[in-house]
Structure formats: structure tokens, C-alpha cells
Scaffold this active site. Structure first.
Site, PDB file in Angstrom:
ATOM      1  N   ASN A   7       0.875  -1.170   0.000  1.00 22.03           N
ATOM      2  CA  ASN A   7       0.000   0.000   0.000  1.00 22.03           C
ATOM      3  C   ASN A   7       0.916   1.226   0.000  1.00 22.03           C
ATOM      4  O   ASN A   7       1.445   1.614   1.036  1.00 22.03           O
ATOM      5  CB  ASN A   7      -0.890  -0.046   1.244  1.00 22.03           C
ATOM      6  CG  ASN A   7      -1.847   1.124   1.306  1.00 22.03           C
ATOM      7  OD1 ASN A   7      -1.797   2.026   0.464  1.00 22.03           O
ATOM      8  ND2 ASN A   7      -2.713   1.117   2.306  1.00 22.03           N
ATOM      9  N   ARG A  98      -2.605  -2.118  -3.462  1.00 20.92           N
ATOM     10  CA  ARG A  98      -3.821  -1.339  -3.271  1.00 20.92           C
ATOM     11  C   ARG A  98      -3.741  -0.149  -4.220  1.00 20.92           C
ATOM     12  O   ARG A  98      -2.790   0.621  -4.167  1.00 20.92           O
ATOM     13  CB  ARG A  98      -3.909  -0.843  -1.837  1.00 20.92           C
ATOM     14  CG  ARG A  98      -5.083   0.051  -1.634  1.00 20.92           C
ATOM     15  CD  ARG A  98      -5.098   0.683  -0.281  1.00 20.92           C
ATOM     16  NE  ARG A  98      -6.251   1.553  -0.223  1.00 20.92           N
ATOM     17  CZ  ARG A  98      -6.287   2.677   0.469  1.00 20.92           C
ATOM     18  NH1 ARG A  98      -5.257   3.050   1.181  1.00 20.92           N
ATOM     19  NH2 ARG A  98      -7.368   3.418   0.473  1.00 20.92           N
ATOM     20  N   HIS A 188     -12.963   2.752  -0.155  1.00 23.71           N
ATOM     21  CA  HIS A 188     -12.979   1.736   0.911  1.00 23.71           C
ATOM     22  C   HIS A 188     -13.662   0.458   0.425  1.00 23.71           C
ATOM     23  O   HIS A 188     -14.144  -0.339   1.239  1.00 23.71           O
ATOM     24  CB  HIS A 188     -13.767   2.206   2.156  1.00 23.71           C
ATOM     25  CG  HIS A 188     -13.083   3.232   2.997  1.00 23.71           C
ATOM     26  ND1 HIS A 188     -13.787   4.169   3.727  1.00 23.71           N
ATOM     27  CD2 HIS A 188     -11.773   3.466   3.259  1.00 23.71           C
ATOM     28  CE1 HIS A 188     -12.948   4.940   4.389  1.00 23.71           C
ATOM     29  NE2 HIS A 188     -11.712   4.534   4.117  1.00 23.71           N
ATOM     30  N   ARG A 249     -11.681  15.306   7.513  1.00 22.11           N
ATOM     31  CA  ARG A 249     -12.494  15.670   6.339  1.00 22.11           C
ATOM     32  C   ARG A 249     -13.918  16.026   6.767  1.00 22.11           C
ATOM     33  O   ARG A 249     -14.480  15.357   7.639  1.00 22.11           O
ATOM     34  CB  ARG A 249     -12.544  14.510   5.341  1.00 22.11           C
ATOM     35  CG  ARG A 249     -11.256  14.334   4.579  1.00 22.11           C
ATOM     36  CD  ARG A 249     -11.330  13.141   3.646  1.00 22.11           C
ATOM     37  NE  ARG A 249     -10.182  12.283   3.853  1.00 22.11           N
ATOM     38  CZ  ARG A 249     -10.145  10.993   3.591  1.00 22.11           C
ATOM     39  NH1 ARG A 249     -11.203  10.386   3.092  1.00 22.11           N
ATOM     40  NH2 ARG A 249      -9.058  10.289   3.817  1.00 22.11           N
ATOM     41  N   GLU A 395      -8.257  -5.578   4.772  1.00 27.56           N
ATOM     42  CA  GLU A 395      -8.098  -5.276   3.352  1.00 27.56           C
ATOM     43  C   GLU A 395      -6.897  -6.013   2.764  1.00 27.56           C
ATOM     44  O   GLU A 395      -6.940  -6.466   1.621  1.00 27.56           O
ATOM     45  CB  GLU A 395      -7.944  -3.767   3.163  1.00 27.56           C
ATOM     46  CG  GLU A 395      -9.237  -3.027   3.456  1.00 27.56           C
ATOM     47  CD  GLU A 395      -9.037  -1.558   3.758  1.00 27.56           C
ATOM     48  OE1 GLU A 395      -9.189  -0.761   2.844  1.00 27.56           O
ATOM     49  OE2 GLU A 395      -8.735  -1.218   4.917  1.00 27.56           O
TER      50      GLU A 395
END
Ligand code: AMP
Length: 414
Positions: A7, A98, A188, A249, A395
């Protein structure tokens, strides 16, 4: 097969090495061999490495770029400190990456070749911060392992490619969608897909019978409405800024606010976008931190009003989305909490669910309070019409499994 899962961010590389194959996937016996994190790449990087069953090591190293980081991972993996299953480069059988944005092009994970790489490059416009660093990771792995080693791209957006048109279109002039592909993509996806898959394993039901709302609450937060196993709607949009309140965010805001702030604060629209991405959310409201654990402590110990407010706005937004997704996807059997907050904070889960009795969601407060640190299972009462589950996301495991499936040419099961 030993899969290196990468990742790659702008200045960091997170990795795991996972042993898995079709048989291990079937029997859930995949094995995590190692994990690590290399941060602040470009200068004196902070490197944490851990092989399964061994103590973690923390050190610093001068790492110029992503390629130097991947080289270091390989060197370490083959050394005495690395996992015992890896002694040479030949013991790594494939690399899974990823990749943040697959646009409308990628509906599944794919084996990377030049054409795929070009298509990922075409998506840079949609994810200017993320896709270039993901591409650097792919090129670095190619340089370090050679072009003969299979590499696979697993996209954050792919799972949400089943969204129907009425869910992914924004109500802006249609030609903007046609010209620039401005639409909801969602992110996601690997996490939502993984927890939905685990849920159906726990329930022993078929994919087509899976009707759930998955709620990923970490530093980034998103929710997905899943009907018959397919993502039908999700809260993140063209970018990961839309939807729920997150660490830094804002999530949903009135778009007119952007110009208003530009005028009042003398900022460019780009600067306001940065403000919405980096200085908003839990951090923006509390003025303290983006870390939910710290906010809960501030609220509890110091009765901090703005910490309280930030948590309230956060939980309210999730509750509002659960209600709207129940309507949007025609009801669900369960809500599933995952991500750092979703997996570890009984209090946040309880505060989100406290307004949902009307739909028949009754949390088992005792089970809920015990569900932390790796717990997987139901946290609602048995007679709850809408069940609540906590399922830790993984993940990396899904990326490793997709990598095996792509290399073996086996169809991916979403
Ligand atoms: P992630 O991005 O999935 O690693 O999640 C990070 C978020 O999870 C941060 O806001 C952490 O404060 C939060 N988190 C982790 N553990 C807990 C906990 N025990 N209680 C509340 N929040 C937590």
C-alpha cells in the site's frame, strides 16, 4: 503462494506478506508472515518491521524513494529477521497493490500489464494525490522483483461499480459526466466487500442473500448499502471527501460554502478544498484532534464542549445515513461496524445506535461493551429486527486473495 501486499502512499509504504492459495482461501487458513510500515520516505524514514512470532523492530533508515523502500522490504524479508518462510526473492510469488482509483474501467482486481498500467494512469485525473503514488509502487516492485513476477492491482473503487445510475449520478449537467466522468465512485471498497463477505460466512448465507449496511469508521469514514451482495450506494463520491464526518475531512457540506469561504477568507478554491480535507471533520469541530480516542477522553475527563460536539456531529451523521440507506436499498438485515473506531469504540457504536430503536435495532449493551480489539460477531439483542455486528476489516487479506485469484485465473467472488 507468498504474496507481498503493498500500500504505497506519497511518503509511506505499508506492507504485509501473506501466505495463501485457493485451498487456504477455502479453509480460511491463510497465514500472515510479516507486516511493516515505512514512513517519511524521501528523508530519514521511520521503519517498523515485524515477522510473525517475532518481536517488532523500530529503526530509521535513509530511504530516497518508494523503490528504495521496496528494496529494503525485500532485503529484510530475506534476512534472519524476516519470516522464516522467505529466504530469497524466489520465495515471493506475486505482489498485490492497493490502488485507490480504478474509475469506470476496473470492476474487478486485475493482473498488471502495460495496458492496465496505462488505464491506471488515465485515472490520475480522478485521484491526483493517490494514483501516481500507487503507480510508483507498481514500477518500484517491477524494478526490484523483475518484470517476470506477477503483480495485481486491487482497486478501492471496484466494489462500488455495481451502483445503479440513479445512485452514482450527481444532479449536475449531464455533459459534465459525459465529458469528465464526474460521478460517485465510492472508496474503501475492499473493506466494505471484506466485511460483507465475512458476515455471510458467519451467517452461512449466500452472497445473493446478503442485505446489509457496512459502516467503515476509521480516520476515513464511509458507509455502503449492500443488496443481494452488491454495493447499491455509498457515501464517498468522486473523491473520498463526501459523506460521513471523518478525522480531518468535512464529509457532506453545501457546495456554496466553498465560494463563501474563498471570498471571506481570501483563499483559492484549492486552498478551501485542502481545508475541507485536512482541517475539518473531528479536528475542525473540536479544535483539538482528529483522534476519536482522545476526543472521548477529553469529553469524559474534562467535559470539553467542543470535543462533545464533534462526537455528536460524527454520530448523528452516521445515524442519518443508516436511516437513508435503509430506505434507499429497501431495508437490511444488519448494520456492520468496522475500522479503527467501528471495531474499538463501544461508546461510539452505542451513541450511533441509540436513535435507531424505531427501526428495531436494539443493541446488547453488555456484548457491545465487550466487543473490542479483534472481536468479531453480533452486538445486538437476539430479538433485534435489525442486527448489529462488529467485524474487523482485513483489506490486506482480500488483496492477497485477489492476487492469488488473478494469478491463477480464477474468477473473483465479490
Ligand atoms: P483507522 O484509520 O481505521 O486506523 O482508525 C483510526 C481511528 O480509530 C482514530 O480516530 C482512533 O482514535 C480510533 N480508535 C482506535 N481505537 C479506538 C478506541 N479504543 N476507542 C475509540 N477510538 C479508537
Amino acid at each position: 503462494m507468498n504474496i507481498l501486499v503493498l500500500n504505497c502512499g506519497s511518503s509511506s509504504v505499508k506492507f504485509q506478506i501473506i501466505a495463501t492459495d485457493m485451498e487456504m482461501i477455502g479453509s480460511n487458513t491463510d497465514q500472515r508472515l510479516a507486516r511493516g510500515n515505512l514512513e517519511r520516505i524521501g528523508g530519514e524514514a521511520i521503519v517498523s518491521l515485524q515477522a510473525n512470532g517475532r518481536a517488532a523492530s523500530l529503526s530509521t533508515a535513509a530511504l530516497r524513494d518508494t523503490r528504495a523502500a521496496v528494496e529494503m522490504i525485500l532485503r529484510w524479508a530475506c534476512s534472519d529477521e524476516g519470516p522464516e518462510q522467505i529466504t530469497s526473492v524466489a520465495d515471493i510469488h506475486a505482489v498485490g497493490h492497493r490502488v485507490v482509483h480504478g474509475g469506470e474501467h476496473f470492476k474487478h482486481s486485475v493482473k498488471i500489464d502495460d495496458e492496465v498500467l496505462r488505464a491506471i494512469e488515465d485515472c490520475i485525473e480522478l485521484a491526483p494525490l493517490h494514483n501516481p503514488t500507487n503507480i510508483k509502487g507498481i514500477q518500484a516492485a517491477r524494478d526490484v522483483f523483475g518484470s517476470g513476477l506477477p503483480q495485481v492491482a486491487v482497486f478501492d473503487t471496484a466494489f462500488h461499480q455495481t451502483l445503479p445510475e440513479h445512485a452514482y449520478l450527481y444532479a449536475i449537467p449531464y455533459q459534465l459526466y459525459r465529458r469528465y466522468r464526474i460521478r460517485r465512485y465510492g472508496f474503501h471498497g475492499t473493506s466494505h466487500r471484506y466485511v460483507a463477505y465475512r458476515y455471510r460466512q458467519l451467517q452461512k448465507i449466500a452472497r445473493e442473500e446478503t442485505n446489509v449496511i457496512t459502516i467503515h469508521l476509521g480516520n476515513g469514514c464511509s458507509i455502503a448499502g449492500i443488496r443481494s451482495g452488491n454495493s447499491q450506494d455509498t457515501s464517498m463520491g468522486l473523491t473520498p471527501l463526501e459523506g460521513l464526518v471523518m478525522g480531518t475531512r468535512s464529509g457532506d457540506i453545501d457546495p456554496a460554502i466553498i465560494d463563501f469561504i474563498c471570498v471571506k477568507e481570501g483563499l483559492s478554491s484549492h486552498e478551501v478544498e485542502t481545508l475541507l480535507n485536512k482541517q475539518s471533520g473531528l479536528l475542525g469541530i473540536s479544535g483539538l484532534t482528529n483522534d476519536m480516542r482522545e476526543l472521548l477522553a477529553e469529553e469524559r475527563e474534562n467535559n470539553d464542549r467542543r470535543a462533545h460536539l464533534a462526537i455528536e456531529v460524527f454520530c448523528y451523521r452516521v445515524r442519518k445515513y443508516i436511516g437513508s440507506y435503509l430506505a434507499a436499498i429497501g431495508g437490511a438485515d444488519a448494520v456492520i461496524f468496522t475500522g479503527g473506531i467501528g471495531e474499538n469504540s463501544p461508546e461510539v457504536r452505542s451513541r450511533i445506535c441509540s436513535g435507531l430503536q424505531w427501526i428495531g435495532l436494539s443493541l446488547d449493551e453488555e456484548k457491545n461493551s465487550l466487543a473490542q480489539k479483534g472481536f468479531e460477531g453480533k452486538v445486538s439483542n437476539d430479538d433485534s429486527r435489525l442486527a448489529a455486528y462488529v467485524i474487523p476489516t482485513d483489506e490486506e487479506l482480500l488483496i492477497a486473495r485477489d492476487t492469488v485469484r488473478c494469478v491463477m485465473g480464477v474468477e473473483q467472488r465479490f
